[in-house]
Write a protein that holds these residues in place. Structure first.
Motif, PDB file in Angstrom:
ATOM      1  N   THR A   1      32.074  39.077  33.137  1.00 50.75           N
ATOM      2  CA  THR A   1      31.695  37.599  32.851  1.00 50.75           C
ATOM      3  C   THR A   1      32.631  36.949  32.247  1.00 50.75           C
ATOM      4  OG1 THR A   1      29.443  38.024  33.025  1.00 50.75           O
ATOM      5  CG2 THR A   1      29.834  36.033  32.240  1.00 50.75           C
TER       6      THR A   1
ATOM      7  N   ALA B   1      32.501  41.195  28.952  1.00 48.05           N
ATOM      8  CA  ALA B   1      32.797  39.703  28.994  1.00 48.05           C
ATOM      9  C   ALA B   1      34.429  39.552  28.553  1.00 48.05           C
ATOM     10  CB  ALA B   1      31.875  38.669  28.276  1.00 48.05           C
TER      11      ALA B   1
ATOM     12  N   CYS C   1      37.007  38.428  36.720  1.00 50.90           N
ATOM     13  CA  CYS C   1      35.653  38.079  36.335  1.00 50.90           C
ATOM     14  C   CYS C   1      34.871  37.517  37.575  1.00 50.90           C
ATOM     15  CB  CYS C   1      35.794  36.740  35.411  1.00 50.90           C
ATOM     16  SG  CYS C   1      36.409  37.331  33.506  1.00 50.90           S
TER      17      CYS C   1
ATOM     18  N   ARG D   1      31.803  36.059  37.524  1.00 56.20           N
ATOM     19  CA  ARG D   1      30.804  35.144  37.162  1.00 56.20           C
ATOM     20  C   ARG D   1      31.318  34.345  35.735  1.00 56.20           C
ATOM     21  NH1 ARG D   1      26.004  39.426  36.181  1.00 56.20           N
ATOM     22  NH2 ARG D   1      26.880  40.492  34.329  1.00 56.20           N
TER      23      ARG D   1
ATOM     24  N   VAL E   1      22.369  34.893  33.381  1.00 53.08           N
ATOM     25  CA  VAL E   1      23.641  35.683  33.757  1.00 53.08           C
ATOM     26  C   VAL E   1      23.275  36.893  34.563  1.00 53.08           C
ATOM     27  CG1 VAL E   1      25.688  36.910  32.863  1.00 53.08           C
ATOM     28  CG2 VAL E   1      25.093  34.334  31.905  1.00 53.08           C
TER      29      VAL E   1
END
Length: 216
Positions: A5, A29, A68, A70, A213
């Protein structure tokens, strides 16, 4: 393997706060700050819309190139200043912002108060809330000096005292507010310190952002 993410935020400080939020939830992330400090972020938000869209698109394309799949926009005022739904459609990239949380919460209140970093964020939150609940009575304040205190690492208790946040919460409550929305992703930093000084419920979007998310 869990998808990566991208965390977009206004400064390195709130970018790291967003990264830590997702890491605590077990979500890998990568961070992408858009500006070097809160004042520079406010200046970015005042650019012509096309310029903001173009600059943000470049950051998102960089995130996608880095793997990534999203994005989480961990900045209320940037969420209000940039058309992220349009960028999501254009890039085919799922994007979550705090505005999604506020829309879901809007119907639960008759009166609410919001503290935001700047007027861009305050206006965006107002728009998100009133789109879903046009009868909502809303009170608001812009607190960029409090954001600067967070960036400087001022102890939360001292920050709450120096910026008179307990008194501000008391005024909102006296007006009939049923909740105080922490409308800046810097503000969870002092949430516990403020909660100890007020009985007004605090709405922090962090938990709901993680849920959204995960649901992407």
């Amino acid at each position: 393997m869990e998808r990566l993410t991208a965390v977009l935020a206004g400064t390195p400080v709130d970018t790291n706060m967003g990264l830590e939020l997702l890491r605590r939830a077990g979500l890998p992330a990568a961070g992408f700050p858009v500006a070097e400090d809160p004042r520079a972020q406010t200046a970015f938000q005042l650019l012509p819309p096309a310029d903001k869209q173009a600059q943000t698109e470049l950051v998102l394309r960089l995130a996608m190139k880095g793997g990534c799949a999203r994005a989480l926009v961990y900045c209320n005022s940037m969420s209000a200043a940039v058309d992220f739904p349009a960028l999501s459609r254009q890039l085919g990239l799922p994007i979550v912002t705090p505005m999604d949380v506020y829309r879901e919460a809007a119907g639960a209140y008759r009166r609410a108060a919001v503290i935001a970093a700047n007027a861009q964020g305050l206006a965006g939150i107002e728009r998100a809330l009133l789109e879903k609940n046009p009868k909502l009575d809303l009170y608001g304040a812009c607190l960029l000096p409090a954001v600067l205190s967070v960036e400087a690492g001022e102890p939360p208790e001292e920050l709450v005292e120096r910026h008179h946040l307990a008194e501000l919460a008391a005024w909102f409550q006296s007006c009939g507010a049923q909740t105080l929305i922490l409308g800046c992703t810097h503000f969870p930093y002092f949430k516990a310190a403020l909660a100890a000084r007020t009985s007004l419920p605090l709405l922090d979007p962090d938990e709901e952002l993680v849920r959204l998310v995960k649901e992407l």
